[in-house]
Design an enzyme around this catalytic site. Structure first.
Site, short mmCIF file in Angstrom:
data_model
loop_
_atom_site.label_atom_id
_atom_site.label_comp_id
_atom_site.label_asym_id
_atom_site.label_seq_id
_atom_site.Cartn_x
_atom_site.Cartn_y
_atom_site.Cartn_z
N ASP A 1 68.38 51.86 104.93
CA ASP A 1 69.40 50.86 104.61
C ASP A 1 68.94 49.45 104.92
OD1 ASP A 1 71.71 52.03 103.41
OD2 ASP A 1 71.96 53.18 105.25
N HIS B 1 70.27 58.92 99.01
CA HIS B 1 70.65 60.05 99.84
C HIS B 1 70.38 61.39 99.17
CE1 HIS B 1 72.99 56.97 102.16
NE2 HIS B 1 72.22 57.55 103.04
N GLU C 1 70.77 48.90 110.81
CA GLU C 1 70.51 49.11 109.39
C GLU C 1 70.90 47.90 108.55
OE1 GLU C 1 71.55 53.32 108.28
OE2 GLU C 1 73.26 52.87 109.53
N CYS D 1 64.41 55.96 112.49
CA CYS D 1 64.72 57.23 111.82
C CYS D 1 64.82 57.10 110.30
CB CYS D 1 65.98 57.85 112.39
SG CYS D 1 67.45 56.86 112.11
C1 PEP Z 1 68.66 54.83 107.24
O1 PEP Z 1 69.45 54.11 106.63
O2 PEP Z 1 67.46 54.53 107.45
C2 PEP Z 1 69.09 56.13 107.76
C3 PEP Z 1 68.30 56.89 108.48
O3 PEP Z 1 70.35 56.54 107.42
P1 PEP Z 1 70.69 57.22 106.01
O4 PEP Z 1 69.40 57.47 105.28
O5 PEP Z 1 71.46 58.47 106.30
O6 PEP Z 1 71.54 56.17 105.37
MG MG Z 2 71.57 54.54 106.67
#
Ligand code: PEP
Ligand code: MG
Length: 585
Positions: free
Chosen positions: A457, A191, A433, A504
């Site tokens: 994830d 993150h 995820e 995403c």
């Molecule tokens: C993901 O897990 O792909 C996602 C977009 O969420 P984050 O990166 O905020 O965990």
């Molecule tokens: Mg995620």
């Protein structure tokens, strides 16, 4: 000059002065001082000790007033230790005799004492070790400068170097103070790397011994395109790096010309390209880069950048501002994804043993209903100002979706009773995820209005590879046959049920994956805003038939390497001028 290789986490190249964060605990500078420096160095040490004693005195008085004399005793004990000649004299001796700088002398003397105390193997002495560690941190903090003071004193942005940074620390330093970031820990889709990209600042993570190799003020080059940090570069390296940085910038600005064009393939298929944001202000970057809206608003960042959880009104204002800036375009708001690396462990009474498998995301929200309801009220109130979709993160069982929907319904009824305007039929979707959700996608599709595949994830949970751990970074890849099969399953389930499935995760913004994702059937991708023109370029160069053939071919491969190499080669072949040297991993 020293060259250190890490993981390219955010593009761009800069030269700047280093500023070490968190160094007082992990990296103590050690150097030999000239004889004339001995006395000033001893004075510096005395001053640091006096300042630490003054702080302790203040703490003692405050604690005494609030919690009583007994509790405050610990601080008198610490003050006493800092005045004890058996601690102080050997440090002065190390500075004079060994000609050590004060930081190294302090570190060495405390290490000796800690070693002696530990040798007693008794609980009483073990407690004293904690006192010593605390005192050492205090004195070193005075010698090396308190972090906030050092940041506040910066007259120009610096290259921030740390063993580890949390997403909230990175966001808090942000623009104005940071020119680039280098961390020893971390992976590409951790993150904190996402925050670096959102800030648009070059970053290298997983960079071994980065903090040990520099001192405050050293000149460093950060090359976020190739994942290299150069400490005290010579003239040639400096020039070479700046030239490559300029080349990458030119490529980016050439691709930026795609921003204003439509994202449509050569055979006329319209692809929706959306932006991932953490703060409302990033909507302007989405629109500037030619995005069709926001596909992922990571709302937890509103919490991570402040000391207190924002109340309903503050959240409502943030969501409303986002919706208004989008002016009728798509807006998907994800409910809080706290936990794992997005929650300071210090805020928990008992740190989690295994935070990525612990109380995070929707699980956290369901166990903290007042907080969850406050957020849902704020989102629903904002929905009166424009289109909003609501998305729940990390759903792993159907019960979680049902429970979250019930709570949403309760909140809607409350708003109705209070006569507060809101969208009465908001579309409610889930992020896919976790393998359990991907495998059960057909079942979920009957109760969700849309899917958004979170590969960041999904990769970590499918391959059992921590997304933020540099030691296993080479095992972390979305070009995995197992991950791709799960993605395919989700797209199929969505199509079968007639609901939208988009993606995403970070691969949505990696041009290496664009053809594959289109070929697998995706028509909506949400990514870091700066990547929209890059992906748009690929979209405008391909036709869907070509992408489908590639997806079929890749679907028969059984190795990550073969998949990745093929995808990269196809991208280069497609557009050698722009992607011939594309470095994205
Ligand atoms: C993901 O897990 O792909 C996602 C977009 O969420 P984050 O990166 O905020 O965990
Ligand atoms: Mg995620």
């Amino acid at each position: 000059m020293e060259i250190i290789r890490g993981i390219a986490a955010s593009p761009g190249t800069v030269v700047g002065k280093a500023l070490l964060l968190g160094a007082a605990e992990t990296h103590v500078p050690r150097r030999t001082i000239p004889p004339r420096q001995v006395e000033p160095e001893q004075q510096r040490f005395h001053a640091a000790v006096q300042a630490a004693i003054a702080d302790l005195g203040g703490l003692r008085q405050r604690t005494e007033a609030q919690l009583g004399a007994e509790t405050a005793k610990i601080f008198s004990f610490h003050e006493g230790m800092l005045q004890d000649p058996s601690l102080i004299d050997p440090i002065l001796g190390l500075i004079a005799g060994e000609r050590l700088n004060a930081e190294a002398a302090v570190h060495e003397r405390f290490e000796q004492l800690i070693g002696q105390f530990r040798a007693f193997k008794s609980d009483v002495f073990e407690q004293k070790v904690d006192d010593l560690i605390d005192l050492r941190r205090r004195v070193l903090g005075k010698l090396m400068g308190e972090e906030e003071d050092r940041l506040a004193r910066l007259t120009e942005p610096a290259v921030i170097i740390a063993h580890e940074l949390t997403p909230s620390q990175a966001a808090a330093v942000g623009h104005g103070k940071a020119l680039a970031f280098v961390t020893e820990s971390g992976g590409l889709t951790g993150h904190v790397s996402i925050v670096f990209r959102a800030l648009g600042l070059p970053a290298v993570v997983g960079c071994p011994k980065a903090a040990e190799s520099v001192q405050d003020g050293d000149e460093v080059i950060v090359d976020g395109d190739t994942g290299v940090m150069i400490v005290r570069p010579d003239a040639q390296a400096r020039e070479e790096c700046l030239r490559r940085g300029e080349q990458a910038r030119r490529l980016r600005s050439a691709l930026a010309e795609n921003a204003g064009l439509e994202a449509v393939t050569r055979d006329g298929t319209r692809i929706q390209l959306l932006g991932n944001i953490e703060f409302p202000e990033e909507v302007t970057a989405v629109l500037r880069n030619g995005g069709d809206g926001v596909g992922l608003f990571r709302t937890e960042f509103l919490f991570l950048t402040s000391d207190q959880a924002p109340d309903e009104e503050a959240q409502y204002q943030a969501y409303r501002r986002t919706i208004e800036l989008l002016d009728g375009r798509a807006c998907t708001i994800r409910t809080l994804d706290l936990g794992a690396d997005k929650w300071t462990q210090a805020m928990l009474h008992e740190p989690e043993r295994n935070p990525f498998l612990g109380l995070r995301s929707i699980r956290y929200s369901l166990q903290n209903q007042p907080m969850f309801k406050t957020q849902l009220r704020a989102v629903l109130r904002a929905s009166a100002h424009g289109p909003v979709k609501i998305m729940f993160p990390l759903v792993s069982t159907l019960m979680e979706l049902r429970q979250a929907r019930l709570i949403l319904r309760d909140v809607m009824e409350e708003l109705d009773e209070e006569g507060i305007a809101h969208d009465r039929r908001p579309r409610v979707g889930i992020m896919i995820e976790v393998p359990s959700a991907a495998l059960m996608a057909r079942t979920f599709a009957a109760e969700a209005d849309f899917f958004s595949i979170g590969t960041n994830d999904l990769v970590q949970y499918t391959l059992a590879v921590d997304r933020g751990n540099e030691r296993v970074a080479s095992l972390y890849t979305a070009a995995s046959p197992a991950v791709l099969q799960l993605v395919k399953n989700v797209i199929r389930a969505g199509r079968h049920a007639g609901i939208d499935a988009s993606l995403c995760g970070e691969i949505a913004g990696d041009p290496v994956f664009t053809m594959l994702l289109l070929g697998m059937g995706l028509r909506t991708l949400s990514m870091v805003p700066a990547q929209i023109p890059v992906v748009k370029r690929v979209v405008r160069t391909v036709d869907i038939g070509l992408c489908e053939r590639l997806a079929r071919r890749v679907g028969s491969f059984d190795s990550e390497r073969q998949i990745h190499t093929t995808l990269r080669d196809e991208l280069r072949k497609l557009d050698p001028a722009n992607f011939g040297g594309w470095a994205a991993a």
